[in-house]
Design a protein around this motif. Sequence first.
Motif, PDB file in Angstrom:
ATOM      1  N   UNK A  59       2.561  -2.725  -2.621  1.00  0.00           N
ATOM      2  CA  UNK A  59       2.890  -3.335  -1.330  1.00  0.00           C
ATOM      3  C   UNK A  59       4.396  -3.242  -1.146  1.00  0.00           C
ATOM      4  N   UNK A  60       4.810  -2.548  -0.084  1.00  0.00           N
ATOM      5  CA  UNK A  60       6.235  -2.442   0.236  1.00  0.00           C
ATOM      6  C   UNK A  60       6.409  -2.952   1.663  1.00  0.00           C
ATOM      7  N   UNK A  61       7.161  -4.040   1.793  1.00  0.00           N
ATOM      8  CA  UNK A  61       7.336  -4.665   3.106  1.00  0.00           C
ATOM      9  C   UNK A  61       8.637  -4.258   3.775  1.00  0.00           C
ATOM     10  N   UNK A  62       9.378  -3.351   3.133  1.00  0.00           N
ATOM     11  CA  UNK A  62      10.717  -3.029   3.646  1.00  0.00           C
ATOM     12  C   UNK A  62      10.866  -1.567   4.065  1.00  0.00           C
ATOM     13  N   UNK A  63       9.827  -0.942   4.528  1.00  0.00           N
ATOM     14  CA  UNK A  63       9.975   0.448   4.963  1.00  0.00           C
ATOM     15  C   UNK A  63      10.390   0.473   6.431  1.00  0.00           C
ATOM     16  N   UNK A  64      10.932   1.594   6.843  1.00  0.00           N
ATOM     17  CA  UNK A  64      11.319   1.744   8.247  1.00  0.00           C
ATOM     18  C   UNK A  64      10.096   1.670   9.147  1.00  0.00           C
ATOM     19  N   UNK A  65       8.927   2.017   8.606  1.00  0.00           N
ATOM     20  CA  UNK A  65       7.697   2.008   9.397  1.00  0.00           C
ATOM     21  C   UNK A  65       7.034   0.631   9.416  1.00  0.00           C
ATOM     22  N   UNK A  66       7.529  -0.293   8.646  1.00  0.00           N
ATOM     23  CA  UNK A  66       6.912  -1.615   8.552  1.00  0.00           C
ATOM     24  C   UNK A  66       6.276  -1.796   7.191  1.00  0.00           C
ATOM     25  N   UNK A  67       5.340  -2.761   7.106  1.00  0.00           N
ATOM     26  CA  UNK A  67       4.666  -3.018   5.824  1.00  0.00           C
ATOM     27  C   UNK A  67       3.742  -1.865   5.475  1.00  0.00           C
ATOM     28  N   UNK A  68       3.728  -1.500   4.192  1.00  0.00           N
ATOM     29  CA  UNK A  68       2.853  -0.433   3.715  1.00  0.00           C
ATOM     30  C   UNK A  68       2.150  -0.916   2.444  1.00  0.00           C
ATOM     31  N   UNK A  69       0.831  -0.701   2.396  1.00  0.00           N
ATOM     32  CA  UNK A  69       0.037  -0.997   1.203  1.00  0.00           C
ATOM     33  C   UNK A  69      -0.657   0.294   0.782  1.00  0.00           C
ATOM     34  N   UNK A  70      -0.389   0.728  -0.448  1.00  0.00           N
ATOM     35  CA  UNK A  70      -0.935   1.985  -0.953  1.00  0.00           C
ATOM     36  C   UNK A  70      -1.929   1.677  -2.070  1.00  0.00           C
ATOM     37  N   UNK A  71      -3.063   2.381  -2.036  1.00  0.00           N
ATOM     38  CA  UNK A  71      -4.076   2.258  -3.090  1.00  0.00           C
ATOM     39  C   UNK A  71      -4.538   3.652  -3.502  1.00  0.00           C
ATOM     40  N   UNK A  72      -5.188   3.732  -4.660  1.00  0.00           N
ATOM     41  CA  UNK A  72      -5.879   4.965  -5.020  1.00  0.00           C
ATOM     42  C   UNK A  72      -7.129   5.051  -4.158  1.00  0.00           C
ATOM     43  N   UNK A  73      -7.468   6.253  -3.710  1.00  0.00           N
ATOM     44  CA  UNK A  73      -8.697   6.436  -2.934  1.00  0.00           C
ATOM     45  C   UNK A  73      -9.881   6.149  -3.855  1.00  0.00           C
ATOM     46  N   UNK A  74     -10.715   5.130  -3.549  1.00  0.00           N
ATOM     47  CA  UNK A  74     -11.822   4.796  -4.456  1.00  0.00           C
ATOM     48  C   UNK A  74     -12.852   5.915  -4.590  1.00  0.00           C
ATOM     49  N   UNK A  75     -12.907   6.830  -3.627  1.00  0.00           N
ATOM     50  CA  UNK A  75     -13.878   7.925  -3.721  1.00  0.00           C
ATOM     51  C   UNK A  75     -13.284   9.174  -4.356  1.00  0.00           C
TER      52      UNK A  75
END
Length: 144
Positions: A59-75
């Motif tokens: 979870x990165x809340x400080x990007x120029x694009x806004x909040x970003x949450x990255x996960x591994x693709x479960x599939x």
Amino acid sequence: MNRREFIGWVGVGSLASSLPVVIAACSQTTSQQSTTPSRPDGFQTVGTVAELNKNGQILNEKTAAGKVLVIEDPSDTNKIIAVNPTCTHAGCTVGWQKDQNAFVCPCHGSKYTSDGKVKNGPADKPLATYTAKVEGNEVLVKEI
Ligand code: FES
């Protein structure tokens, strides 16, 4: 007006006059947050592969694009998925719950699929998504 009433009114006046200063201080803190600079191709680093492997999400809340949450693709664990974790119902921040295979909102229970589509309301709009990729040890995202 007795002494006790006078002191009470002075206290209320002091509180009221300091409120704008408190609000300004809070606003200043928010506006001074740093942002991760974007590269010329529009991608920006939001974390590392090591963080993603360790925590299962970034979870990165400080990007120029806004909040970003990255996960591994479960599939497909060779791919990653990035969403804006701001719940479309009322703005709380969702988290990835691997055991439920869903982004889950802690406020009113909305659930979203791994690609951000609504699984359970009350939210009725999908999460915003980003293009995401890995380069070396860096996790990168770009606004779509
Ligand atoms: S803010 Fe997420 S369900 Fe209400």
